[in-house]
Scaffold this active site. Structure first.
Site, PDB file in Angstrom:
ATOM      1  N   HIS A 107       0.808  -1.240   0.000  1.00 29.29           N
ATOM      2  CA  HIS A 107       0.000   0.000   0.000  1.00 29.29           C
ATOM      3  C   HIS A 107       0.837   1.284   0.000  1.00 29.29           C
ATOM      4  CE1 HIS A 107      -3.523  -2.371   0.210  1.00 29.29           C
ATOM      5  NE2 HIS A 107      -3.594  -2.544   1.508  1.00 29.29           N
ATOM      6  N   HIS A 176      -9.656   1.901   0.818  1.00 27.39           N
ATOM      7  CA  HIS A 176      -9.549   0.751   1.717  1.00 27.39           C
ATOM      8  C   HIS A 176     -10.632   0.772   2.806  1.00 27.39           C
ATOM      9  CE1 HIS A 176      -7.655  -2.581   3.736  1.00 27.39           C
ATOM     10  NE2 HIS A 176      -6.623  -2.574   2.906  1.00 27.39           N
ATOM     11  N   GLU A 307     -11.592  -3.774  -2.518  1.00 33.89           N
ATOM     12  CA  GLU A 307     -10.607  -2.804  -3.007  1.00 33.89           C
ATOM     13  C   GLU A 307     -10.453  -2.981  -4.514  1.00 33.89           C
ATOM     14  OE1 GLU A 307      -7.013  -3.374  -0.412  1.00 33.89           O
ATOM     15  OE2 GLU A 307      -8.442  -4.671   0.623  1.00 33.89           O
TER      16      GLU A 307
END
Length: 342
Positions: A107, A176, A307
């Site tokens: 991420h 997210h 996601e």
């Protein structure tokens, strides 16, 4: 009609700036989004009786978001999901990213797009956030200009991501948010009925990096093309939860991604996207230690994420959809979260 109101949410420590909260309200939805990480902090949806509940996990105060926490509601980037060993080669040059989830980069690294203050601009039906990610930020090449726009249309929250690069770089942006359609703070998501429109998925190794196979879902626990009740399904297949990329249509047009139905409340979430994949994550790493809104604790499996994204580790897997953005091109993807009752 959509109303947009703007308030101070909190102050960052050490004079780091003011975090603002934007409340978007339509006749069907109310969404709170803050300028720290473009984070959705609340999303109120009515049930079949007309009673509104907040269906996303998160915190009432800024301090909650500044502590170590699992990306609740945030936009993640420059590259969402995992890059194997935090390394890739681009145009003959090797890049090494910070390893923030052993042994991989996850991420966007140690200080990804979720951990920065964005510049907001109020729109008639939403809010647009922008920032410039400097060349070399978290090890990524080139300067990247990024815009994330949230708009409301009745029962639909629309999220658009745009980016332009000064030099070739991988880009993969997503939100997210962790959802629980029974209302955040409900103990689990086992009574949720899930459908994902994917014929194939990506098997992963023990560090959650795709093996490179694109496997048919047919006859496996990953066949969610027809609705399954999550708790029963996990038991039936003896699996601990999902944290996998499901392969959607590889078309830039809007296509169906997923539908989640909660029979107790009647709430339905349908997700559409222009992205080629969705990481379906069932909150396997939640452990009940974080104190959320209204005194809620978030144990394992108390929320799910959808996601929408390019496939994980695409920068190292040439047969995955292209993840590189080059100068003169524009990254432009949209995801639609549509809420209703049934």
């Amino acid at each position: 009609m959509v109303s947009v109101t703007r308030n101070v949410f909190g102050e960052l420590p050490l004079g780091g700036g003011t975090v603002e909260k934007f409340q978007l309200q339509s006749d069907q939805l109310r969404v709170d989004i803050i300028s720290w990480g473009c984070t959705i902090t609340a999303l109120e949806v009515k049930d079949r009786q007309g009673k509104a509940s907040d269906v996303v996990l998160g915190f009432a105060e800024l301090e909650g978001y500044l502590q170590k926490q699992p990306y609740f509601g945030a936009v993640v980037g420059r590259v969402a999901n995992r890059i194997a060993k935090g390394t890739f080669t681009l145009d003959g040059k090797k890049y090494q990213l910070p390893i923030n989830r052993e042994p991989n980069s996850l991420h966007g690294g140690l200080r990804g797009f979720d951990k920065v203050l964005w510049t907001p601009e109020v729109l008639s039906n939403g809010v647009r956030f922008s920032r410039v990610s400097p060349d070399g930020e978290e090890g990524y090449p080139g300067e990247l200009k990024v815009w994330v726009t949230y708009t409301l249309d009745g029962g639909e929250l629309v999220v658009n991501y745009r980016a332009q690069a000064s030099q070739a770089t991988p880009v993969n942006l997503t939100n997210h948010s962790y959802f629980n359609l029974a209302g955040q703070g409900s103990p689990n998501i086992y009574d949720h009925e899930v459908t994902i429109g994917a014929d194939t998925f990506l098997p992963v190794d023990d560090t959650l990096i795709p093996t490179g196979d694109i496997a048919p879902v047919q006859g496996t626990a990953f066949d969610l093309r027809k609705p399954v009740v999550l708790g029963t399904h996990l038991q039936e297949f003896h699996i601990d939860g999902f944290d996998h990329n499901f392969c959607l249509k590889r078309s830039k047009e809007k296509h169906f991604c997923a539908r989640v139905y909660h029979s107790g409340s009647g709430r339905v979430l349908e997700v559409y996207t222009t992205q080629p994949g969705v990481q379906f994550y069932t909150g396997n790493f939640l452990d009940g230690t974080l104190k959320g809104k209204s005194g809620a604790v978030y144990p394992r499996h108390s929320g799910f994420c959808l996601e929408t994204q390019n496939w994980p580790d695409a920068v190292n897997q040439p047969h995955f959809p292209p993840v590189l953005l080059r100068p003169g091109e524009e990254y432009d993807h949209t995801t639609w979260f549509k809420f209703s009752v049934a």
